[in-house]
Design an enzyme around this catalytic site. Sequence first.
Site, PDB file in Angstrom:
ATOM      1  N   PRO A 147      -4.237  11.766   4.609  1.00  0.00           N
ATOM      2  CA  PRO A 147      -4.672  11.514   3.308  1.00  0.00           C
ATOM      3  C   PRO A 147      -6.025  11.160   3.282  1.00  0.00           C
ATOM      4  O   PRO A 147      -6.523  10.580   4.217  1.00  0.00           O
ATOM      5  CB  PRO A 147      -3.720  10.134   3.071  1.00  0.00           C
ATOM      6  CG  PRO A 147      -2.793   9.690   4.094  1.00  0.00           C
ATOM      7  CD  PRO A 147      -3.530  10.550   5.366  1.00  0.00           C
ATOM      8  N   GLY A 148      -6.680  11.774   2.120  1.00  0.00           N
ATOM      9  CA  GLY A 148      -7.958  11.107   1.830  1.00  0.00           C
ATOM     10  C   GLY A 148      -8.016  10.005   1.071  1.00  0.00           C
ATOM     11  O   GLY A 148      -6.865   9.210   1.080  1.00  0.00           O
ATOM     12  N   PRO A 149      -8.992   9.860   0.238  1.00  0.00           N
ATOM     13  CA  PRO A 149      -9.068   8.595  -0.392  1.00  0.00           C
ATOM     14  C   PRO A 149      -7.880   8.223  -1.562  1.00  0.00           C
ATOM     15  O   PRO A 149      -7.581   8.811  -2.618  1.00  0.00           O
ATOM     16  CB  PRO A 149     -10.156   8.298  -1.128  1.00  0.00           C
ATOM     17  CG  PRO A 149     -10.976   9.583  -0.737  1.00  0.00           C
ATOM     18  CD  PRO A 149     -10.053  10.352  -0.091  1.00  0.00           C
ATOM     19  N   ASP A 155       5.837  -6.890  15.137  1.00  0.00           N
ATOM     20  CA  ASP A 155       4.489  -6.524  15.723  1.00  0.00           C
ATOM     21  C   ASP A 155       4.423  -5.180  16.350  1.00  0.00           C
ATOM     22  O   ASP A 155       4.642  -5.415  17.555  1.00  0.00           O
ATOM     23  CB  ASP A 155       3.807  -7.635  16.039  1.00  0.00           C
ATOM     24  CG  ASP A 155       2.120  -7.847  16.322  1.00  0.00           C
ATOM     25  OD1 ASP A 155       1.598  -6.763  15.701  1.00  0.00           O
ATOM     26  OD2 ASP A 155       1.563  -8.477  16.817  1.00  0.00           O
ATOM     27  N   ARG A 205       4.068  -7.223  10.091  1.00  0.00           N
ATOM     28  CA  ARG A 205       3.922  -8.984  10.745  1.00  0.00           C
ATOM     29  C   ARG A 205       4.189  -9.938  10.025  1.00  0.00           C
ATOM     30  O   ARG A 205       4.594 -10.879  10.076  1.00  0.00           O
ATOM     31  CB  ARG A 205       2.402  -9.175  11.330  1.00  0.00           C
ATOM     32  CG  ARG A 205       2.380  -8.288  12.382  1.00  0.00           C
ATOM     33  CD  ARG A 205       0.597  -8.318  12.948  1.00  0.00           C
ATOM     34  NE  ARG A 205      -0.331  -7.840  11.872  1.00  0.00           N
ATOM     35  CZ  ARG A 205      -1.374  -7.709  11.651  1.00  0.00           C
ATOM     36  NH1 ARG A 205      -2.196  -8.084  12.914  1.00  0.00           N
ATOM     37  NH2 ARG A 205      -2.031  -7.325  10.926  1.00  0.00           N
ATOM     38  N   LYS A 245      -6.244   7.671  15.856  1.00  0.00           N
ATOM     39  CA  LYS A 245      -5.492   8.583  15.143  1.00  0.00           C
ATOM     40  C   LYS A 245      -5.796  10.124  15.446  1.00  0.00           C
ATOM     41  O   LYS A 245      -4.748  10.711  15.407  1.00  0.00           O
ATOM     42  CB  LYS A 245      -6.361   8.778  13.512  1.00  0.00           C
ATOM     43  CG  LYS A 245      -6.372   7.339  12.756  1.00  0.00           C
ATOM     44  CD  LYS A 245      -4.604   7.315  12.064  1.00  0.00           C
ATOM     45  CE  LYS A 245      -4.646   6.190  11.035  1.00  0.00           C
ATOM     46  NZ  LYS A 245      -3.419   5.865  10.691  1.00  0.00           N
ATOM     47  N   ARG A 292     -11.098  -3.459   3.319  1.00  0.00           N
ATOM     48  CA  ARG A 292     -11.516  -3.719   4.560  1.00  0.00           C
ATOM     49  C   ARG A 292     -12.606  -2.369   4.776  1.00  0.00           C
ATOM     50  O   ARG A 292     -13.630  -2.371   5.531  1.00  0.00           O
ATOM     51  CB  ARG A 292     -10.468  -3.235   5.680  1.00  0.00           C
ATOM     52  CG  ARG A 292      -9.728  -4.235   5.761  1.00  0.00           C
ATOM     53  CD  ARG A 292      -8.425  -4.638   6.611  1.00  0.00           C
ATOM     54  NE  ARG A 292      -7.677  -5.591   6.857  1.00  0.00           N
ATOM     55  CZ  ARG A 292      -6.538  -5.932   6.070  1.00  0.00           C
ATOM     56  NH1 ARG A 292      -6.339  -5.013   5.380  1.00  0.00           N
ATOM     57  NH2 ARG A 292      -6.045  -6.986   6.385  1.00  0.00           N
ATOM     58  N   GLY A 339       0.917  -1.000  -0.098  1.00  0.00           N
ATOM     59  CA  GLY A 339       0.110  -0.024   0.196  1.00  0.00           C
ATOM     60  C   GLY A 339       0.890   1.238  -0.028  1.00  0.00           C
ATOM     61  O   GLY A 339       1.885   1.473  -0.743  1.00  0.00           O
ATOM     62  N   TYR A 397     -10.177  12.366   9.667  1.00  0.00           N
ATOM     63  CA  TYR A 397     -11.342  12.110  10.738  1.00  0.00           C
ATOM     64  C   TYR A 397     -10.390  12.062  12.035  1.00  0.00           C
ATOM     65  O   TYR A 397     -10.878  11.907  13.369  1.00  0.00           O
ATOM     66  CB  TYR A 397     -12.188  10.986  10.424  1.00  0.00           C
ATOM     67  CG  TYR A 397     -11.501   9.609  10.158  1.00  0.00           C
ATOM     68  CD1 TYR A 397     -10.871   8.770  11.053  1.00  0.00           C
ATOM     69  CD2 TYR A 397     -11.861   8.851   9.214  1.00  0.00           C
ATOM     70  CE1 TYR A 397     -10.453   7.787  10.968  1.00  0.00           C
ATOM     71  CE2 TYR A 397     -11.288   7.549   9.021  1.00  0.00           C
ATOM     72  CZ  TYR A 397     -10.567   6.999   9.979  1.00  0.00           C
ATOM     73  OH  TYR A 397     -10.020   5.673   9.887  1.00  0.00           O
TER      74      TYR A 397
HETATM   75  C1  HXC Z   1     -16.398  -6.721  13.796  1.00  0.00           C
HETATM   76  C2  HXC Z   1     -14.215  -7.399  13.891  1.00  0.00           C
HETATM   77  C3  HXC Z   1     -14.100  -7.097  12.321  1.00  0.00           C
HETATM   78  C4  HXC Z   1     -15.316  -6.657  11.869  1.00  0.00           C
HETATM   79  C5  HXC Z   1     -12.407  -8.335  13.004  1.00  0.00           C
HETATM   80  N1  HXC Z   1     -12.957  -8.054  14.177  1.00  0.00           N
HETATM   81  N2  HXC Z   1     -12.800  -7.665  11.890  1.00  0.00           N
HETATM   82  N3  HXC Z   1     -15.225  -7.237  14.487  1.00  0.00           N
HETATM   83  N4  HXC Z   1     -16.198  -6.317  12.529  1.00  0.00           N
HETATM   84  N5  HXC Z   1     -15.254  -6.437  10.497  1.00  0.00           N
HETATM   85  C6  HXC Z   1     -12.789  -8.394  15.578  1.00  0.00           C
HETATM   86  C7  HXC Z   1     -12.328  -9.830  15.488  1.00  0.00           C
HETATM   87  O1  HXC Z   1     -13.804 -10.747  15.901  1.00  0.00           O
HETATM   88  C8  HXC Z   1     -11.665  -9.883  17.135  1.00  0.00           C
HETATM   89  O2  HXC Z   1     -12.520  -9.691  18.148  1.00  0.00           O
HETATM   90  C9  HXC Z   1     -10.798  -8.686  16.868  1.00  0.00           C
HETATM   91  O3  HXC Z   1     -11.467  -7.809  15.882  1.00  0.00           O
HETATM   92  C10 HXC Z   1      -9.414  -8.734  16.180  1.00  0.00           C
HETATM   93  O4  HXC Z   1      -9.623  -9.494  14.856  1.00  0.00           O
HETATM   94  P1  HXC Z   1      -8.396 -10.323  14.410  1.00  0.00           P
HETATM   95  O5  HXC Z   1      -8.636 -10.903  13.123  1.00  0.00           O
HETATM   96  O6  HXC Z   1      -8.222 -11.640  15.628  1.00  0.00           O
HETATM   97  O7  HXC Z   1      -7.146  -9.558  14.734  1.00  0.00           O
HETATM   98  P2  HXC Z   1      -5.615  -9.189  13.797  1.00  0.00           P
HETATM   99  O8  HXC Z   1      -5.592 -10.812  12.949  1.00  0.00           O
HETATM  100  O9  HXC Z   1      -4.682  -8.807  14.797  1.00  0.00           O
HETATM  101  O10 HXC Z   1      -6.099  -8.339  12.742  1.00  0.00           O
HETATM  102  C11 HXC Z   1      -6.304  -7.085  12.811  1.00  0.00           C
HETATM  103  C12 HXC Z   1      -7.264  -6.455  11.872  1.00  0.00           C
HETATM  104  C13 HXC Z   1      -6.859  -6.478  10.482  1.00  0.00           C
HETATM  105  C14 HXC Z   1      -6.964  -4.862  12.355  1.00  0.00           C
HETATM  106  C15 HXC Z   1      -8.679  -6.750  12.445  1.00  0.00           C
HETATM  107  O11 HXC Z   1      -8.038  -6.010   9.483  1.00  0.00           O
HETATM  108  C16 HXC Z   1      -5.590  -6.362  10.207  1.00  0.00           C
HETATM  109  O12 HXC Z   1      -4.808  -7.079  10.103  1.00  0.00           O
HETATM  110  N6  HXC Z   1      -5.600  -5.025   9.280  1.00  0.00           N
HETATM  111  C17 HXC Z   1      -4.203  -4.534   8.955  1.00  0.00           C
HETATM  112  C18 HXC Z   1      -4.201  -3.679   7.887  1.00  0.00           C
HETATM  113  C19 HXC Z   1      -5.176  -2.544   7.702  1.00  0.00           C
HETATM  114  O13 HXC Z   1      -6.255  -2.804   8.384  1.00  0.00           O
HETATM  115  N7  HXC Z   1      -5.282  -1.680   6.668  1.00  0.00           N
HETATM  116  C20 HXC Z   1      -6.195  -0.723   6.664  1.00  0.00           C
HETATM  117  C21 HXC Z   1      -5.850   0.538   7.295  1.00  0.00           C
HETATM  118  S1  HXC Z   1      -6.653   2.143   6.800  1.00  0.00           S
HETATM  119  P3  HXC Z   1     -12.589 -10.758  19.182  1.00  0.00           P
HETATM  120  O14 HXC Z   1     -13.542 -10.135  20.213  1.00  0.00           O
HETATM  121  O15 HXC Z   1     -13.352 -11.878  18.325  1.00  0.00           O
HETATM  122  O16 HXC Z   1     -11.256 -11.356  19.644  1.00  0.00           O
HETATM  123  C22 HXC Z   1      -6.659   3.162   7.682  1.00  0.00           C
HETATM  124  C23 HXC Z   1      -6.947   4.601   7.488  1.00  0.00           C
HETATM  125  C24 HXC Z   1      -8.142   4.811   6.545  1.00  0.00           C
HETATM  126  O17 HXC Z   1      -6.256   2.951   8.864  1.00  0.00           O
HETATM  127  C25 HXC Z   1      -8.275   6.200   5.959  1.00  0.00           C
HETATM  128  C26 HXC Z   1      -9.233   6.222   4.720  1.00  0.00           C
HETATM  129  C27 HXC Z   1      -9.561   7.530   4.261  1.00  0.00           C
END
Ligand code: HXC
Length: 291
Positions: free
Chosen positions: A197-199, A74, A48, A171, A208, A27, A156
């Site tokens: 950054p925006g989109p 991590d 990770r 954030k 996600r 990314g 945000y």
């Molecule tokens: C509800 C959710 C969920 C969902 C996960 N969980 N996804 N709950 N809805 N969609 C819950 C799980 O059930 C669990 O809770 C807890 O969150 C942790 O989930 P895991 O999958 O075990 O965690 P992990 O493997 O550490 O993964 C972390 C993650 C994953 C954040 C969930 O998406 C990830 O690794 N993301 C990294 C990359 C990323 O997200 N990039 C986008 C960044 S964009 P329980 O209670 O069951 O244990 C950004 C800015 C955007 O930040 C700005 C845009 C303009």
Amino acid sequence: MNTYTNPMLREDALKDKIIIVTGGGSGLGKAMSKYFLELGAKVAISSRNLEKLNNTAQELENETGGEVLPISCDIPHYDEVEAMKNAVIERFGKIDILVNNAAGNFISPTERLSPNAFDVIIDIVLKGTKNCTLAVGKHWINQKERGTVLNIVTTYSWTGSGYVVPSACAKAGVLAMTRSLAVEWAKYGIRFNAIAPGPFPTKGAWDRLLPGNLKEQFDMTKKIPLGRVGVHQELANLAAYLVSDFSAFINGEVVTIDGGEWLQGAGEFNMLEQIPTEMWDALEMMIKAKK
Ligand code: HXC
């Protein structure tokens, strides 16, 4: 011809700078790392997933001829962050720049979140940024070395946003850390800035934040006054400038790069954009008649 897709800084603008980019395997982190390498930096990328990092490191080295150190780390775990910092120093001898880019996020109504789900996002974004900043910052201070930190936040961070509440809280904390330490650690020669950054479409965030057919349902370009999403090189250009010595007097700033997106949502009468031009004559007459 558009020039915003071109590299901006002059060659060697980051020559021999040692830069850590967390979340550098994919990314925006990967895009920034690539440009830093093209400008002469040596880059340590962390995440990770070591396999992904190794592939990215190989690809970036092939493309740029630069030197990339992939490190599995991590960031919510301070001991792993310390080990990453030590590995970078062992390989490159110093650290000049830290880019806190790694993030975690997903959309969800807040009442559906488990306590752990909330914590996981806070741990990656706020605690992870704190860990990297503290580990590298203490090193700089102890060694009497200067340093630069660039934090990637979002718009945000200051408006807040529903459906990404853990991310918004985290954030906002990162933005507060940016502005606080910009002042407190200036005496050590450590600068802090942020980019909001925006989109800028990336697979990790987009899958996600707009999963399934949400991408078609919510056309992001319609939210942006400039009518387009960002291009990775544009963000890389800004990031490279903010970590380079050319921005040496910029400290504690957050630069928004979103085509005007958040202000469009914020301006109370911006919805009048939808009024067709021909209707403004009639509206003007009605308003003037009220005098
Ligand atoms: C509800 C959710 C969920 C969902 C996960 N969980 N996804 N709950 N809805 N969609 C819950 C799980 O059930 C669990 O809770 C807890 O969150 C942790 O989930 P895991 O999958 O075990 O965690 P992990 O493997 O550490 O993964 C972390 C993650 C994953 C954040 C969930 O998406 C990830 O690794 N993301 C990294 C990359 C990323 O997200 N990039 C986008 C960044 S964009 P329980 O209670 O069951 O244990 C950004 C800015 C955007 O930040 C700005 C845009 C303009």
